[in-house]
Design a protein around this motif. Structure first.
Motif, mmCIF file in Angstrom:
data_model
loop_
_atom_site.group_PDB
_atom_site.id
_atom_site.type_symbol
_atom_site.label_atom_id
_atom_site.label_comp_id
_atom_site.label_asym_id
_atom_site.label_seq_id
_atom_site.Cartn_x
_atom_site.Cartn_y
_atom_site.Cartn_z
ATOM 1 N N ARG A 207 0.928 -1.170 -0.083
ATOM 2 C CA ARG A 207 0.032 0.052 -0.009
ATOM 3 C C ARG A 207 0.835 1.173 -0.093
ATOM 4 O O ARG A 207 0.540 2.423 -0.755
ATOM 5 N N GLU A 208 1.818 1.150 0.787
ATOM 6 C CA GLU A 208 2.725 2.410 1.106
ATOM 7 C C GLU A 208 3.650 2.759 -0.516
ATOM 8 O O GLU A 208 3.609 3.994 -0.762
ATOM 9 N N LEU A 209 3.751 1.713 -1.117
ATOM 10 C CA LEU A 209 4.554 1.838 -2.395
ATOM 11 C C LEU A 209 3.546 2.129 -3.417
ATOM 12 O O LEU A 209 3.781 3.174 -4.371
ATOM 13 N N PRO B 209 8.478 -2.973 5.118
ATOM 14 C CA PRO B 209 8.245 -4.106 5.528
ATOM 15 C C PRO B 209 6.945 -4.821 5.024
ATOM 16 O O PRO B 209 6.171 -4.246 4.420
ATOM 17 N N ASP B 210 6.954 -5.956 4.834
ATOM 18 C CA ASP B 210 5.919 -6.844 4.163
ATOM 19 C C ASP B 210 4.301 -6.303 4.894
ATOM 20 O O ASP B 210 4.590 -6.391 6.208
#
Length: 309
Positions: A59-61, A240-241
């Protein structure tokens, strides 16, 4: 809907006879298709795109990628607006149908909140892309055609696949929040619109040298995009995943069997029969099965090679 000067109306279409003209190798649409084929394949095979297509998008990516797109399209559409009177731009100027900056504003606001302008910033790779677009807009506006073609035609093609993947993988609302970028409300038939756009490309009165320059610039556009993907990959490696939010993650044959949908569905009685994924993995690990699979793969390759001869 009527078109204003320098602006195409809703599908402000070229005459039907222009769209139906048989394509020639010297047509700009054909030169772009053939001349960017290698770059297109490279872009599709970047780690970022391959992971995205598999639903492996953090999501962050995705938020960072959306920000990069916002800066890119804001620059592109600013320069298209500035140069809409240029003969090379006028025929391809479809602000109502194609422009994405306003949609991207909604997406970044969804992910970052109403104060998103104070939160996000243009990355190094995206800034290089933006600078190139502004340079062309001021000095070689006809080359903006290359960037418009590369971005918009991609958005109407593979972008529609990415929309569905993102919505599913990130559990985004079915009402479209976070993926407004991919929604072309004024394009009712993407395939038909792409045909119109290519027909318009072929009506541009350009010298062979100018067409060559546009193809070269289109390859640069692909490279700018790949640079952004590579930058996102580096950032992604530090994030992190993220655990899946809905449902249980797919069991990879390792670890806690309670996280396997098979066991979750079957309950304790499943332990006796075993997870089918475990069974399949064990079977494919046997030497005789490996040999059979290798032979089968070789036969397929040989068959394909025969048809291509």
């Amino acid at each position: 809907m009527s078109a204003t000067p320098g602006e195409n109306g809703l599908y402000g279409a070229a005459p039907r006879e222009q769209e139906d003209q048989p394509l020639r190798p010297t047509d700009l649409s054909e030169l772009l298709k053939e001349g960017t084929k290698e770059s297109h394949e490279k872009a599709e095979n970047t780690k970022f795109v391959k992971d995205f297509l598999k639903g492996r998008i953090k999501r962050e990516l995705f938020k960072l990628a959306t920000g990069a797109l916002y800066y890119t399209y804001s620059a592109l559409e600013e320069e298209l607006d500035r140069n809409k009177g240029n003969p090379a731009i006028t025929a391809l100027y479809f602000p109502q149908e194609l422009h994405r900056a306003e949609a991207l504003k909604k997406d970044v606001a969804y992910f970052y909140g109403e104060d998103w302008e104070d939160t996000i910033q243009c990355s190094e790779a995206a800034q290089a892309y933006v600078d190139r677009i502004h340079h062309l807009g001021r000095h070689k506006p006809e080359l903006l055609v290359a960037h418009a073609y590369t971005r918009y035609m991609g958005d109407l093609s593979g972008g529609q696949v990415l929309k569905k993947v993102a919505q599913r993988a990130l559990h985004l609302p079915s009402t479209g929040e976070g993926i407004q970028f991919y929604l072309f409300d004024n394009v009712t038939n993407a395939q038909q619109f792409k045909q119109l756009y290519r027909a318009r490309l072929n009506t541009l009165e350009l010298s062979d040298e100018a067409k060559k320059s546009i193809v070269e610039e289109a390859n640069k556009a692909f490279q700018f995009n790949m640079n952004v993907f590579e930058e996102l990959d580096k950032i992604g490696a530090t994030i992190p995943d993220e655990p899946q939010e809905d449902g249980l993650p797919v069991h990879d044959g390792k670890g806690d069997t309670r996280k396997c949908p098979y066991y979750a569905a079957k309950g304790e009685c499943a332990v006796a029969s075993g997870c089918p994924l475990h069974a399949a993995m064990a079977l494919t690990g046997r030497p005789e099965v490996k040999a059979m699979l290798a032979a089968f793969a070789a036969a397929i390759v040989a068959t394909i090679a025969w048809y291509l001869m």
